[in-house]
Write a protein that holds these residues in place. Structure first.
Motif, PDB file in Angstrom:
ATOM      1  N   TYR B 397       0.830  -1.205   0.000  1.00 28.72           N
ATOM      2  CA  TYR B 397       0.000   0.000   0.000  1.00 28.72           C
ATOM      3  C   TYR B 397       0.859   1.247   0.000  1.00 28.72           C
ATOM      4  O   TYR B 397       0.592   2.210  -0.713  1.00 28.72           O
ATOM      5  N   ALA B 398       1.907   1.209   0.818  1.00 28.18           N
ATOM      6  CA  ALA B 398       2.787   2.382   0.878  1.00 28.18           C
ATOM      7  C   ALA B 398       3.502   2.582  -0.452  1.00 28.18           C
ATOM      8  O   ALA B 398       3.605   3.702  -0.947  1.00 28.18           O
ATOM      9  N   LEU B 399       3.942   1.487  -1.045  1.00 23.85           N
ATOM     10  CA  LEU B 399       4.605   1.570  -2.347  1.00 23.85           C
ATOM     11  C   LEU B 399       3.662   2.129  -3.395  1.00 23.85           C
ATOM     12  O   LEU B 399       4.036   2.935  -4.228  1.00 23.85           O
ATOM     13  N   LYS B 400       2.427   1.689  -3.303  1.00 22.68           N
ATOM     14  CA  LYS B 400       1.433   2.114  -4.283  1.00 22.68           C
ATOM     15  C   LYS B 400       1.241   3.624  -4.220  1.00 22.68           C
ATOM     16  O   LYS B 400       1.181   4.299  -5.246  1.00 22.68           O
ATOM     17  N   THR B 401       1.144   4.138  -3.002  1.00 21.79           N
ATOM     18  CA  THR B 401       0.972   5.584  -2.853  1.00 21.79           C
ATOM     19  C   THR B 401       2.200   6.325  -3.361  1.00 21.79           C
ATOM     20  O   THR B 401       2.085   7.344  -4.030  1.00 21.79           O
ATOM     21  N   LEU B 402       3.370   5.768  -3.055  1.00 23.88           N
ATOM     22  CA  LEU B 402       4.605   6.441  -3.473  1.00 23.88           C
ATOM     23  C   LEU B 402       4.756   6.461  -4.992  1.00 23.88           C
ATOM     24  O   LEU B 402       5.169   7.461  -5.558  1.00 23.88           O
TER      25      LEU B 402
END
Lengths: 107, 506
Positions: B397-402
């Motif tokens: 999820y964090a990667l996706k946002t980044l």
């Protein structure tokens, strides 16, 4: 050994989050903390000296999100605010919240 | 004439362009000093006379001159009238001589008080004034935590168009004007082509043929783009926005990779990728060859295909019946990019050199997975490795946002991951891979078709692309497939579907 259903997570700036032990156990790191011969295992209090309050809050939200959706399909994605994204990435890595197999899965 | 209508008075709003310009100028002007009440420029500045350089010095120096220069001049003349010659030795040579205050002590006292009554209305600002500090732009500080709205996008200089691209632009312009649907950009020596140049191609509309007696019909656009014999190193990403593109040739370029977003070209019928530097193709092209697309001709000759010269397909072919589906074992990864399976997909050259001999090909039966197929999703599983529909990992999820950050922010994040040693190894690589994938159209699971950020399984399948029944090494093209969970692995059923559709297209 504390047998409480809940454990407390403490951020480095002093925020305390009381959450379901079961939900928090998806983190490899927390599981190790609670099962090893550590003080955390007795008190049920885990302190994270590297995680800020807002980030830990999101992590806790993820624990509950994951716990609530554990048997669900077509789970909606969780929203991550951009400003804590990088810290969250670090925290996820630290807590072992990435997709990786557990030994019992493979055996 | 009294009842004749009168024109309404003009609205008081200023002319639009001018108004906005003025507003802009005002917004950009340095803020006026908060203490000043006058808009007049300073009359008394050190630029006027080199003798006033002392004004820049300490406070004491500043006090040596009181009032405006003409007041000083007045005072001087009156002084000289009083016969105080010692105070101004240079009086004869210069028309304007400033009277140092210190010398005017004593007899000049009452006059000084007089000057004070004459207010020039000019505020000079003391040296302890803070006005100047606010005018200095604050130095740029990286703020990778800033929200995209706050982001100050650095003004990028307009990239200089190369000569070849100018020619290409001209050609495209002519095609748009004439309604010519065959855009010929071949042999131009292009090494890159910008999105701006390509975008107008989508506007080409065919000029319908009007024949007497035949009812008017709007012809469907049928755009053909010829880019052969150039030096393109990257696939022009904006080509995928040209929806009516039916024919695309990129023969004899320097392409090393085809982006996954090529799957958006649903009308593509012919794709020529021969004589490039391709190692493998994305699975999206295979999908275009099935009922999702219209691709019937795919030219892939003369590419340095992955493993093509090192593998013996013969053994694999012999083990199976006719028309087998040949593929590598599946590589299993975690969402942090670590490989968990014994098999590593050697996609880069260094990997390739190490593990050429050990690679064994699978033939048309499900892989002997290290993870048993029947592992069911258990309560408290830490991840969705075995549940393609379940919740993803927080890291994903964090990667996706980044990866969805705008480009300059992403570069900053990348920079921080590189500079700061506190970040774990591999995270940066994972992020840049995810960002690259996002840039080139995003990854889609080859099995369950869900979008994803990082692949959790990878394997390469070899497919025939040319229309022949003979299975030959040269005719087998590797396609990289990715899965979004450890359950998303090639299955007999999926494989046979693709194979059938391939046979149909021949």
């Amino acid at each position: 050994m504390s047998d409480s259903k809940y454990i407390t997570l403490i951020s480095y700036d002093g925020f305390e989050f009381v959450i379901l032990r079961e939900a928090a156990l998806i983190s490899e790191t927390i599981r190790a903390m609670l099962r090893g011969p550590f003080r955390e295992a007795q008190t049920g209090r885990c302190e994270f000296g590297e995680i800020r309050g807002p980030v830990l809050e999101k992590v806790v939200e993820y624990f509950h999100y994951h716990h609530a959706n554990r048997d669900q399909t077509d789970v909606p994605d969780m929203d991550i605010p951009v400003d804590i994204c990088l810290e969250l990435l670090m925290a996820a890595d630290f807590l072992g919240l990435d997709s990786k197999p557990q030994m019992r899965d493979i055996s | 004439m009294a009842d004749e209508p009168v024109l309404p008075t003009l609205p008081k709003t200023p002319f639009n362009g001018l108004g906005s310009k003025r507003a802009w100028a005002q917004a950009n002007a340095p803020p006026p000093p908060s203490v000043s009440t006058s808009s007049d420029p300073a009359v008394f500045s050190s630029d006027d006379d080199p003798a006033l350089e002392a004004y820049e010095g300490t406070r004491r120096h500043k006090r040596r001159y009181v009032g405006t220069w003409y007041d000083q001049h007045l005072a001087l003349s009156s002084d000289s009238a009083m016969g105080d010659h010692s105070s101004s030795p240079v009086v004869g040579s210069s028309p304007i001589v400033y009277r140092p205050l210190r010398r005017a002590k004593g007899g000049a006292r009452p006059q000084k008080r007089e000057f004070r009554k004459l207010d020039s209305g000019v505020f000079m600002g003391g040296q302890d004034s803070t006005d100047t500090e606010s005018d200095v732009p604050s130095p740029y500080t990286p703020k990778y935590f800033a929200s995209p709205a706050q982001l100050r996008v650095s003004p990028r200089s307009q990239p200089q168009l190369s000569e070849a691209e100018t020619v290409a632009k001209e050609k495209i312009k002519r095609c748009v004007e004439n309604g010519n649907q065959e855009v010929d950009l071949s042999d131009l020596g292009l090494d890159s082509i910008s999105a701006e140049t390509i975008a107008p191609i989508a506007d080409i509309e065919p000029i319908p043929l009007v024949v007497k007696g035949v009812s008017f019909q709007q012809a469907d656009p049928d755009i053909k783009v010829y880019l052969y014999n150039n030096n393109l190193r990257d696939f022009p990403l904006s080509l995928v926005n040209i929806e009516p593109l039916t024919f695309l040739t990129l023969r004899n370029n320097d392409l090393t990779e085809i982006p996954t977003c090529i799957g958006k070209l649903k009308n593509l019928k012919t794709l020529n990728l021969a004589q490039n530097k391709l190692k493998y193709l994305p699975a999206e092209i295979l999908r275009l060859m099935t009922d999702e697309g219209k691709l019937v001709m795919l030219h892939t000759a003369s590419n340095p295909w992955w493993m093509a010269d090192k593998l013996s397909f013969q053994a694999a072919i012999e083990r199976s019946g006719p028309n087998p589906l040949i593929r590598t074992p599946v590589e299993f990864l975690g969402s942090n990019g670590r490989v968990y399976s014994r098999f590593r997909l050697p996609l880069s050259d260094e990997d390739l050199a190490e593990s050429t001999s050990s690679l064994e090909l699978e033939v048309e039966h499900p892989a002997e997975l290290e993870v048993p197929e029947d592992v069911s999703y258990r309560e408290q599983d830490t991840n969705r490795l075995f549940n393609p529909k379940g919740a993803r990992s927080l890291l994903e999820y964090a990667l996706k946002t980044l990866t969805k950050l705008p480009e300059p922010e992403l570069e900053e994040v990348d920079y921080w991951l590189e500079v700061d040693e506190g970040y774990p190894d591999g995270l940066r690589e994972t992020l840049s891979q995810a960002a690259d994938a996002h840039r080139t159209g995003g990854l889609t699971c080859s099995v369950c078709r869900r979008g994803m950020v990082v692949p959790l399984t990878r394997w390469v399948e070899f497919h025939k692309t040319a229309g022949t029944t003979k299975l030959d090494r040269e005719l087998l093209v590797p396609f990289l497939k990715v899965g979004c969970s450890w359950k998303c692995v090639p299955a007999r059923q999926v494989a046979s579907e693709v194979k059938e559709s391939l046979l149909e297209s021949e």
